[in-house]
Design an enzyme around this catalytic site. Structure first.
Site, short mmCIF file in Angstrom:
data_model
loop_
_atom_site.label_atom_id
_atom_site.label_comp_id
_atom_site.label_asym_id
_atom_site.label_seq_id
_atom_site.Cartn_x
_atom_site.Cartn_y
_atom_site.Cartn_z
N CYS A 2 0.15 12.87 -43.01
CA CYS A 2 0.85 13.29 -43.93
C CYS A 2 0.73 14.97 -43.92
O CYS A 2 -0.22 15.48 -43.69
CB CYS A 2 0.15 12.68 -45.26
SG CYS A 2 0.47 10.95 -45.41
N ARG A 27 1.25 16.86 -37.51
CA ARG A 27 0.25 16.00 -38.08
C ARG A 27 0.81 14.37 -38.00
O ARG A 27 -0.18 13.59 -38.09
CB ARG A 27 0.17 16.03 -39.58
CG ARG A 27 -0.15 17.48 -39.62
CD ARG A 27 -0.15 18.06 -41.14
NE ARG A 27 -1.09 17.46 -41.99
CZ ARG A 27 -2.45 17.77 -42.37
NH1 ARG A 27 -3.00 18.80 -41.46
NH2 ARG A 27 -3.31 17.03 -42.84
N TRP A 77 2.95 9.62 -43.36
CA TRP A 77 2.40 8.77 -42.13
C TRP A 77 2.03 7.49 -43.22
O TRP A 77 1.04 7.44 -43.92
CB TRP A 77 1.47 9.21 -41.53
CG TRP A 77 0.88 8.39 -40.33
CD1 TRP A 77 1.54 8.73 -38.95
CD2 TRP A 77 -0.05 7.49 -40.20
NE1 TRP A 77 0.95 7.87 -37.94
CE2 TRP A 77 -0.02 7.10 -38.79
CE3 TRP A 77 -0.93 7.23 -41.17
CZ2 TRP A 77 -1.08 6.13 -38.38
CZ3 TRP A 77 -1.87 5.97 -40.64
CH2 TRP A 77 -2.07 5.61 -39.41
N ASN A 103 -1.65 13.52 -50.31
CA ASN A 103 -2.03 13.37 -48.95
C ASN A 103 -3.37 12.55 -49.07
O ASN A 103 -4.19 12.96 -49.86
CB ASN A 103 -2.23 14.45 -48.22
CG ASN A 103 -2.90 14.37 -46.71
OD1 ASN A 103 -2.93 13.30 -46.41
ND2 ASN A 103 -2.94 15.50 -46.09
N GLY A 104 -3.57 11.41 -48.49
CA GLY A 104 -4.95 10.75 -48.62
C GLY A 104 -4.87 9.34 -49.09
O GLY A 104 -3.62 8.80 -48.89
N GLU A 488 -10.25 9.90 -20.27
CA GLU A 488 -9.32 11.06 -21.14
C GLU A 488 -7.79 10.99 -20.42
O GLU A 488 -6.72 10.95 -20.97
CB GLU A 488 -9.81 12.23 -21.04
CG GLU A 488 -8.81 13.46 -21.51
CD GLU A 488 -8.63 13.22 -22.98
OE1 GLU A 488 -9.00 12.44 -23.55
OE2 GLU A 488 -7.61 14.10 -23.35
N LYS A 492 -4.34 10.10 -22.39
CA LYS A 492 -3.13 11.15 -22.38
C LYS A 492 -2.00 10.26 -21.89
O LYS A 492 -0.94 10.35 -22.79
CB LYS A 492 -3.51 12.43 -21.24
CG LYS A 492 -4.31 13.37 -21.76
CD LYS A 492 -3.58 14.19 -22.96
CE LYS A 492 -4.11 13.76 -24.32
NZ LYS A 492 -5.27 13.81 -24.74
N GLU A 495 -1.04 7.86 -24.61
CA GLU A 495 -0.58 8.44 -25.80
C GLU A 495 0.94 8.45 -25.73
O GLU A 495 1.75 8.49 -26.82
CB GLU A 495 -1.24 9.63 -26.29
CG GLU A 495 -2.56 9.24 -26.94
CD GLU A 495 -3.18 10.70 -27.27
OE1 GLU A 495 -3.36 11.63 -26.22
OE2 GLU A 495 -3.54 10.99 -28.65
N HIS A 511 -16.28 -5.70 -11.42
CA HIS A 511 -16.62 -6.73 -12.31
C HIS A 511 -15.73 -7.19 -13.28
O HIS A 511 -16.11 -7.83 -14.11
CB HIS A 511 -17.83 -5.76 -12.87
CG HIS A 511 -19.11 -5.43 -12.37
ND1 HIS A 511 -20.01 -6.28 -11.63
CD2 HIS A 511 -19.47 -4.28 -11.76
CE1 HIS A 511 -20.82 -5.66 -11.15
NE2 HIS A 511 -20.55 -4.56 -10.94
N LYS A 610 -1.82 14.07 -35.74
CA LYS A 610 -2.55 14.77 -35.22
C LYS A 610 -3.95 14.94 -35.98
O LYS A 610 -5.03 15.32 -35.34
CB LYS A 610 -2.08 16.35 -35.43
CG LYS A 610 -2.82 17.50 -34.47
CD LYS A 610 -2.77 17.53 -33.24
CE LYS A 610 -3.24 18.62 -32.40
NZ LYS A 610 -3.75 18.18 -31.00
C1 AGP Z 1 -5.85 13.28 -28.56
O1 AGP Z 1 -4.93 13.33 -27.76
C2 AGP Z 1 -5.48 12.22 -29.84
N1 AGP Z 1 -4.53 12.59 -30.49
C3 AGP Z 1 -6.94 11.80 -30.53
O2 AGP Z 1 -7.53 10.93 -29.79
C4 AGP Z 1 -7.46 12.88 -30.96
O3 AGP Z 1 -8.60 13.52 -30.24
C5 AGP Z 1 -8.66 11.96 -32.23
O4 AGP Z 1 -7.75 11.53 -33.43
C6 AGP Z 1 -9.82 13.06 -32.71
O5 AGP Z 1 -9.06 14.09 -33.47
P1 AGP Z 1 -10.25 15.30 -33.93
O6 AGP Z 1 -10.51 16.01 -32.46
O7 AGP Z 1 -9.34 16.30 -34.56
O8 AGP Z 1 -11.26 15.14 -34.41
#
Ligand code: AGP
Length: 615
Positions: A2, A27, A77, A103-104, A488, A492, A495, A511, A610
């Site tokens: 949001c 965001r 959102w 927001n919240g 990671e 990526k 995502e 395993h 974000k």
């Molecule tokens: C990263 O590509 C993601 N969008 C997500 O996993 C992110 O790292 C996670 O939400 C944590 O966010 P922060 O680092 O702002 O706490």
């Protein structure tokens, strides 16, 4: 999650609001809306989906857009109710005299709703925000003062909020309130702004006032008044924003993600410039507030973070344990909370977060703080909620990261963790690691050039991306310090391309996951010369024996082993301990080019935000 914007001044409010919202798109959102004051009432425009839909809704209403200089806007959102137009903000009350964006999450919205229903409120949406709008309107009917009504309403609300409201009887005024959700006031001349984050206002002003939790405020075009919980007028200081408007432009790149990947060399240089003068110098960490006596007493370290930041923490565990010889636990913040974690004054708790606003990590940090642990926060946002909770704040200063998929902030977190590991080792006086650390420092200094060498020649990665973009599943494997790189890399890819990608410790393959391997399941293996190289190579053989297509990311491959791989990406020479910082660039690019080839919305992937401000 949001985004809020508010404007009051002489400009066309609609333009400021839409422009501001476009800089908050990162965001994550699924609907948008604005309310404009016009002829002593409010015109509300909303649309499901992207901002362009809202722009199209507004287009036929140029009379309103040209005339209105006050308004509030929002990207939503969805939390309560579907991402529909009716659930989009701004929300209003029965007689449409008040508009509100939020927001919240309001935790007690059901009970509040029941009470308000009895008093005659009629609800159109499924949102918690509409309940707040009715509550403030109800309080307004009693007080005839919007700010007082807001103060009374927030006392009844449980949960997190950043509110921005207008009332039709209070002509030139925006009233705001904040608790556990970000809200900043942009200070202008003859105009003022309100926003959830500074990219929304940086084009207009570099002066800002941050609201603390439980503060409320009244913003007019010429004045800003802020009040504490008891209703006392207080004086929050005006801060100078350290960002340039250019930071939120793509600078000729097709996507912010690609731009941010390419900024990583400079990100490393920037961090090193203030912390490491040369390989033979000690790390300068003035921000670290524990004396070396206290550092020597640390018995354990807990790293708490989410997503990409969690993966950085996992690399951090490896280096800190290897060098500083302090046991490190790394845990997802959402798992750390709501159990009786063991931490005390000799535990160093490190929270890592790009945004500094991740709700799970904030809760976890507060929990650790209560146990008396020293809290270190590694964040890209020195202006965030988490930064304010820190005993020692280590800002990584990667610059604003706009793309939802974290790239340069991950790099900055890695570098900070390397420096922290060196610093702890030096402060503990472990001299036998001096030469190892000196070599690693030299590698850190050379890292930006190596990153840029990789980025200069991406043809091979682009071709691999094209070749594998039609696969529905992917496995990433690695061992040791690159195990988090596998996690990671897979994160990526999933995502931004929505391909089902999973990272495994290579030794775990046999395993269970090996059951999935066949010609339809490509395996990407990270092999770096060092202790686990031969082991990962054996795991690659096992995958190959199941007809899996194999991609290798490596700094060395013997001629005899080359045929094992369908595709290879060679990275510059680097030690195993430092290699996560180089391998990840390859994996970021691979994910980027696959998603781009598939035509995905790279910077704003579906369902993601974000800044994840709900637990
Ligand atoms: C990263 O590509 C993601 N969008 C997500 O996993 C992110 O790292 C996670 O939400 C944590 O966010 P922060 O680092 O702002 O706490």
């Amino acid at each position: 999650m949001c985004g809020i914007i508010g404007y009051i001044g002489d400009r066309k409010a609609s333009e400021v609001l839409i422009n501001g919202l476009s800089h908050l798109e990162y965001r994550g959102y699924d609907s948008a809306g604005i309310a404009l004051r016009y002829n002593d009432k409010f015109e509300i425009y909303k649309a499901q989906g992207k901002l362009i839909n809202l722009i199209n809704v507004i287009k036929p209403h140029q009379d309103v857009c040209l005339a209105s200089n006050i308004g509030i806007g929002h990207i939503r959102w969805a939390t309560h109710g579907l991402p529909t137009e009716i659930n989009a903000h701004p929300h209003t009350c029965n007689c449409k005299s008040l508009v509100l964006v939020h927001n919240g999450i309001i935790e007690n919205y059901q009970e509040l709703k029941e009470e308000l229903l009895k008093k005659g409120s009629k609800f159109l949406s499924q949102t918690d925000t509409e309940v707040a709008a009715h509550l403030i309107a109800y309080e307004y009917d009693k007080t005839k003062d919007l700010h007082l009504a807001m103060q009374n309403a927030v006392k009844k609300i449980k949960g997190a909020f950043a509110f921005c409201a207008m009332h039709k009887n209070e002509k030139d005024k925006i009233v705001i309130a904040k608790r556990n959700a970000p809200l900043v006031i942009g200070v202008g001349e003859g105009e003022n702004f309100v926003a959830s984050d500074i990219p929304a206002i940086i084009e207009y002003t570099k002066k800002a006032i941050y609201l603390a939790d439980n503060q409320t405020g009244i913003v007019t075009k010429d004045s800003i008044k802020i009040y504490d919980e008891e209703g006392n007028l207080i004086n929050n200081k005006i801060e100078h924003l350290p960002f340039e408007a250019i930071a939120i432009s793509k600078m000729g790149y097709k996507h912010f993600m690609l731009k941010e990947i390419h900024e990583q060399g400079d990100v490393v240089r920037n961090i090193l410039s203030s912390k490491l003068e040369g390989a033979k110098h000690q790390v300068v960490f003035d921000e670290f507030k524990l004396s070396s006596e206290k550092i020597k007493k640390i018995t354990r370290i807990q790293i708490i973070a989410c997503g990409t930041s969690l993966h950085a923490g996992m690399v951090g565990k490896y280096i800190i344990e290897e060098l500083a010889r302090i046991p490190v636990d790394v845990e997802a913040s959402s798992e750390y909370i709501y159990r009786n974690t063991i931490a005390d004054e000799n535990t160093l708790v490190i929270g890592i977060s790009q945004s500094g606003e991740t709700a799970d990590t904030i809760t976890a940090i507060k929990q650790a703080k209560e146990k008396g642990s020293h809290i270190v926060i590694i964040t890209n946002r020195a202006d965030s909620t988490m930064a304010r909770l820190a005993d020692s704040l280590l800002p990584v200063s990667a610059g604003i990261e706009v793309s939802v998929a974290a790239t340069k902030s991950y790099m900055a977190q890695l570098i900070s963790l390397y420096l922290l590991a060196f610093y702890l080792t030096e402060q503990k006086g472990i001299v036998e690691y001096d030469s190892i650390i000196q070599n690693l420092k030299q590698e850190l200094i050379e890292l930006p050039n190596k990153i840029e060498m990789l980025l200069e020649n991406t043809e091979n990665i682009k071709n691999i991306a094209k070749k594998y973009s039609s696969y529905k599943d992917f496995i990433f494997i690695a061992r040791g310090i690159n195990y988090p790189s596998a996690l990671e890399g897979a994160l990526k890819l999933k995502e931004i391309s929505y391909i089902n990608a999973t990272g495994y410790g290579a030794g775990e393959l046999k395993h269970g996951p090996i059951a999935m391997l066949d010609e339809n399941m490509p395996v990407l293996a990270i092999l770096n010369t060092g202790i686990v190289y031969d082991k990962v190579l054996s795991n690659c053989e096992e995958a190959r024996a199941r007809q899996a297509k194999l991609i290798g990311v490596t700094n060395y491959i013997a001629q005899k082993d080359k045929d094992l791989f369908d595709d290879l990406v060679l990275i510059p020479q680097i030690s195993d301990l430092m290699s996560p910082a180089l391998n990840i660039v390859v994996l970021q690019l691979l994910a980027y080019y696959i998603a781009e080839y598939l035509g995905k919305d790279v910077d704003q992937p579906r369902n993601l935000a974000k800044s994840v401000t709900v637990e």
